[in-house]
Design a protein around this motif. Structure first.
Motif, PDB file in Angstrom:
ATOM      1  N   LEU A  35      42.680  33.101  45.674  1.00  0.00           N
ATOM      2  CA  LEU A  35      42.150  34.401  46.084  1.00  0.00           C
ATOM      3  C   LEU A  35      43.264  35.307  46.596  1.00  0.00           C
ATOM      4  CD1 LEU A  35      38.948  33.103  47.897  1.00  0.00           C
ATOM      5  CD2 LEU A  35      39.041  34.275  45.686  1.00  0.00           C
ATOM      6  N   LEU A  36      44.197  34.730  47.350  1.00  0.00           N
ATOM      7  CA  LEU A  36      45.332  35.516  47.834  1.00  0.00           C
ATOM      8  C   LEU A  36      46.170  36.022  46.663  1.00  0.00           C
ATOM      9  CD1 LEU A  36      46.498  33.297  50.844  1.00  0.00           C
ATOM     10  CD2 LEU A  36      45.163  35.411  50.937  1.00  0.00           C
ATOM     11  N   HIS A  37      46.464  35.139  45.732  1.00  0.00           N
ATOM     12  CA  HIS A  37      47.325  35.549  44.623  1.00  0.00           C
ATOM     13  C   HIS A  37      46.634  36.575  43.732  1.00  0.00           C
ATOM     14  CE1 HIS A  37      50.807  35.259  42.092  1.00  0.00           C
ATOM     15  NE2 HIS A  37      50.056  34.995  41.024  1.00  0.00           N
ATOM     16  N   SER A  38      45.342  36.441  43.549  1.00  0.00           N
ATOM     17  CA  SER A  38      44.612  37.427  42.745  1.00  0.00           C
ATOM     18  C   SER A  38      44.734  38.813  43.361  1.00  0.00           C
ATOM     19  CB  SER A  38      43.140  37.022  42.636  1.00  0.00           C
ATOM     20  OG  SER A  38      43.007  35.795  41.952  1.00  0.00           O
ATOM     21  N   LEU A  39      44.618  38.878  44.686  1.00  0.00           N
ATOM     22  CA  LEU A  39      44.747  40.167  45.365  1.00  0.00           C
ATOM     23  C   LEU A  39      46.157  40.719  45.247  1.00  0.00           C
ATOM     24  CD1 LEU A  39      43.929  42.440  47.358  1.00  0.00           C
ATOM     25  CD2 LEU A  39      44.517  40.847  49.216  1.00  0.00           C
ATOM     26  N   TYR A  40      47.147  39.921  45.616  1.00  0.00           N
ATOM     27  CA  TYR A  40      48.504  40.446  45.720  1.00  0.00           C
ATOM     28  C   TYR A  40      49.164  40.660  44.362  1.00  0.00           C
ATOM     29  CZ  TYR A  40      48.156  39.871  50.714  1.00  0.00           C
ATOM     30  OH  TYR A  40      47.761  40.004  52.021  1.00  0.00           O
ATOM     31  N   ALA A  41      48.822  39.867  43.384  1.00  0.00           N
ATOM     32  CA  ALA A  41      49.456  40.016  42.076  1.00  0.00           C
ATOM     33  C   ALA A  41      48.712  40.975  41.160  1.00  0.00           C
ATOM     34  CB  ALA A  41      49.579  38.649  41.397  1.00  0.00           C
TER      35      ALA A  41
END
Length: 797
Positions: free
Chosen positions: A625-631
């Motif tokens: 979920l973090l990577h989906s947001l930041y990337a």
């Protein structure tokens, strides 16, 4: 031989009958049945004829136990035993009810099995038992290893209630009421003529209703206080942080006082002790009543004259559902944690942890509740319609087509039957597509609202499909229990539930497969996402029927545009590796009535220290979920029902996300996406993007998991949130190329905007959010202290 006691004519297999068993005359016949290898679970494999005769003579002499020979077309074909479970077999081993009757049956072994025979036998036996008005519930206790009979029992309405230790076996205790049997076996939806009206409301007793009210009042006080709709005042000295104290909330007019003990935890979570709650008016104690609470606090809650009556109906339905769950025999959390995927799914009790009125289902009658509610666990056969291609849109992912999908989902026999129905009406099957429909939708909406389309043969009812399905927690989505490798089916259901009428728009569904293909490809190509093991269940195909008359008369939000559509979603079963099992993530919040928690049972099974177990879960769930947001500026709706966990020896190995096309959003209106995927783009203000983590993950799920873990003694609150912080910090260290975005959307900011769920429903409980502009409807109530801010990694000077 004795005369016939009961006769039933099966519509396909003909006449079945029962007669009293004669221990002496029938002994040789019974011996050939009960000693056959296929009768291993009858536990008489080594008996001789004399022992068989003696056993059934003993049963014949017992006033609480008797036996019968079943006939098919006049010939002996099965054995039936009937007993009083409060006195025989289960005496003292389960909470007996008046009207309980126990049953065993055994089909005669044969080298030429007849399709559907065993189902016809158990249906005959159940119909015979319920022909006696004194029998209100059938009780069975088959061997836990006898999975074939478990499936058969489920097909006629039995619900498992847990295991029971018996002298010669461990049994799976299961129950079936008259209403459940009628719901499972009737060809039409249930109603007053087919469901016993007393059985239908047997769970609504003073005791269960009072307990349901206490639990829902607890949740209302906790969540409305969390959203700052209520401001509880401490009674006495101000409490120390995290310590339990007594608080009071007063009604709008000040006349009614609610007092309760609670601890205030991270994210302004109110951990209320349900047994401490009292309600008094002018010093006189009153019973707890969630409906009264809403009326007494309607001003504080902002309930308008338009919203209040519907909200009260949703609260009533939520209470009734909770009463049903309280009334059924419970599977302890430690046992449930090792159960199969669908047993876990149907045993969830809480619903959405944040919403108070979370089981509205307005539109279901009590008979339909017993047929279609997920917690009832009744298998359902979906109805299928032939929908004329001129009015129907079918889209699919790149790796399938309509013909391949229908063959995989229905099989050649069902497809041939559908084609024969159409040709028999003088219609060309090539002019139609096949559309699955929730049975409730057909009987209550499609056959009425779309009557012109039926009359003009643009829609043709083809009857039920070949497979049985179980409704999932989302109510309108079904899991195939006959063929678990086949797709989930998500259907349109014009029932109001938790802020929306649960329809599906034909126009909106059209882009669904393309969106899923795009997202699956993105995950496969991204090294960080792939390393977490994340997968999605693609929505491989979507179909929608467009009624042009209603489209001409309504706007795009109208429920009349959302009555006839469906999608097919991949099953997680084919991709499950050996030694793994599945569980809805909602199960991590499940706590049984004795305080046992599902997550504690998983931790114990894994043998891992609780912090290690938690970190593995966070790596599988939070990191993607973090990577989906930041990337990618990409957000999911990752609540418990939308995430499936893959477990290995009790530990979380990876996560599977589902409900993709309706829920994901790319928070950049100018994102470079394929044209077919443009629908998921949205203009989200910069300051709100991080709320896809802070609100949807921290506040809506981890806030509640923290309480479960600390109550179970697995971790302290500090240890829990430190683990979350460590996961976030380790992710940041893996992606130095995203440092600017990590700084812009700071996960370790001291506080964040407090976005509230119940405020949405209290404002408009029929259309909480416009999915095309999700930001516009958000309701805020100040800020929340960020629970991971104290554990922020040190930044280089």
């Amino acid at each position: 031989m004795t005369g016939t006691l009961y006769t039933r004519t099966d519509p396909r297999l003909g006449e079945f009958a029962l007669r009293t068993l004669d221990p002496a005359a029938d002994a040789a016949l019974l011996h050939s049945w009960v000693t056959h290898p296929k009768a291993a679970f009858w536990l008489m494999g080594d008996a001789d004829v004399a022992r068989v005769a003696a056993e059934y003579a003993r049963i014949a002499a017992d006033p609480h136990h008797d036996a019968f020979v079943g006939l098919w077309r006049g010939e002996p074909a099965f054995l039936v035993e009937r007993y009083d479970p409060a006195r025989v077999e289960l005496a003292g081993r389960y909470p007996a009810r008046p009207g309980d009757v126990g049953m065993h049956f055994l089909c005669a072994p044969t080298d030429t099995p007849v399709s559907g025979f065993t189902r016809a036998v158990i249906t005959t036996v159940m119909a015979w038992l319920f022909a006696d008005p004194a029998h209100r519930r059938v009780v069975v206790e088959p061997d836990v290893r006898n999975t074939a009979v478990h499936a058969l029992n489920a097909a006629v309405g039995f619900t498992p209630a847990g295991t029971v230790a018996l002298p010669a076996k461990t049994g799976l205790l299961s129950f079936c009421t008259r209403a459940q049997f009628a719901a499972a076996t009737a060809a039409q939806p249930q109603g007053p003529d087919t469901v016993d009206p007393q059985d239908a409301v047997a769970h609504l007793t003073p005791g269960t209703w009072a307990r349901a009210n206490r639990l829902l009042v607890r949740k209302a006080l906790a969540e409305f206080s969390h959203e700052r709709l209520l401001t509880p005042e401490p009674v006495g000295a101000a409490p120390e942080p995290g310590a339990s104290a007594v608080y009071e909330v007063r009604s709008d007019d000040g006349a009614v006082a609610y007092r309760f003990a609670a601890r205030r935890l991270a994210l302004d979570h109110w951990h209320v002790d349900p047994d401490s709650i009292t309600r008094r008016r002018d010093g006189v104690e009153l019973p707890l009543d969630a409906l009264d609470l809403c009326v007494e606090l309607r001003g504080a809650l902002g309930l308008t004259d338009r919203v209040l009556p519907v909200y009260l109906e949703e609260i009533t339905s939520t209470l009734a559902g909770w009463a049903y769950k309280l009334d059924r025999p419970e599977i302890p959390a430690a046992e449930l944690a090792r159960a199969d995927f669908q047993t876990v799914e149907t045993r969830m009790t809480e619903g959405h942890p944040g919403f108070v009125a979370n089981n509205g289902r307005i539109g279901f009658g009590i008979d339909e509740y017993h047929r279609y509610a997920p917690e009832v666990g009744r298998p359902v056969r979906l109805l299928w319609l032939a929908a004329h291609r001129d009015h129907t849109t079918f889209t699919c992912t790149a790796d399938t087509d309509a013909d391949a999908l229908y063959r995989a989902e229905l099989g050649d026999d069902a497809l041939a039957g559908f084609a024969a129905t159409l040709t028999g009406l003088g219609l060309d099957p090539a002019d139609y597509l096949y559309l699955p429909v929730h049975p409730w939708q057909w009987w209550n909406r499609t056959a009425v609202t779309f009557a012109a389309d039926v009359a003009e043969q643009r829609l043709v009812c083809l009857g039920p499909g070949p497979d049985e399905h179980l409704a999932q927690q989302s109510v309108r989505t079904f899991f195939n229990v006959t063929r678990p490798e086949r797709h989930y089916v998500k259907t349109a259901l014009s029932v109001l539930n938790m802020g929306f009428v649960r329809g599906l728009s034909a126009a909106y569904m059209e882009a669904t497969p393309a969106i899923n293909d795009w997202l699956a490809d993105l995950i496969a190509r991204d090294k960080v996402l792939a390393s977490t093991g994340l997968t999605i269940l693609r929505e491989q195909a979507a179909i929608g029927y467009r009624n042009r008359r209603f489209e001409a008369a309504t706007d795009r939000y109208s429920p009349y545009r959302k009555m006839l559509a469906a999608l097919w979603r991949e099953s997680p079963v084919p991709g499950l590796e050996p030694g793994r099992r599945l569980a809805t993530m909602a199960s991590l919040l499940h706590v049984d009535s004795a305080g046992g928690s599902f997550v504690a049972a998983l931790v114990a099974e894994s043998g891992l220290p609780a912090p290690v177990w938690l970190r593995r879960y966070l790596d599988a769930y939070l990191t993607p979920l973090l990577h989906s947001l930041y990337a990618y500026d990409l957000a999911f709706m990752p609540h418990g029902e939308n995430v499936i966990l893959v477990l290995r020896d009790g530990a979380v190995e990876r996560a599977i996300f589902k409900d993709i096309a309706e829920e994901i959003v790319v928070m950049d209106p100018d994102a470079d996406l394929p044209e077919a995927v443009h629908r998921v783009r949205a203009n989200i203000p910069e300051g709100e993007k991080i709320l896809s983590i802070f609100t949807d993950v921290f506040s809506c799920f981890l806030r509640h998991l923290n309480v479960v873990c600390t109550d179970a003694g697995l971790l302290t609150e500090e240890e829990f949130w430190r683990a979350v912080a460590d996961c976030a910090a380790d992710y940041a260290a893996r992606v130095p190329h995203l440092a600017d975005r990590l700084a812009r959307y700071d996960l370790f900011a001291p506080e964040f905007a407090h976005s509230c769920l119940n405020r949405l429903q209290l404002r408009d409980n029929q259309q909480m959010v416009d999915l095309s502009d999700p930001s516009a409807a958000l309701q805020f109530a100040g800020t929340l202290a960020n629970p991971i801010a104290p554990y922020a990694p040190r930044r280089a000077a």
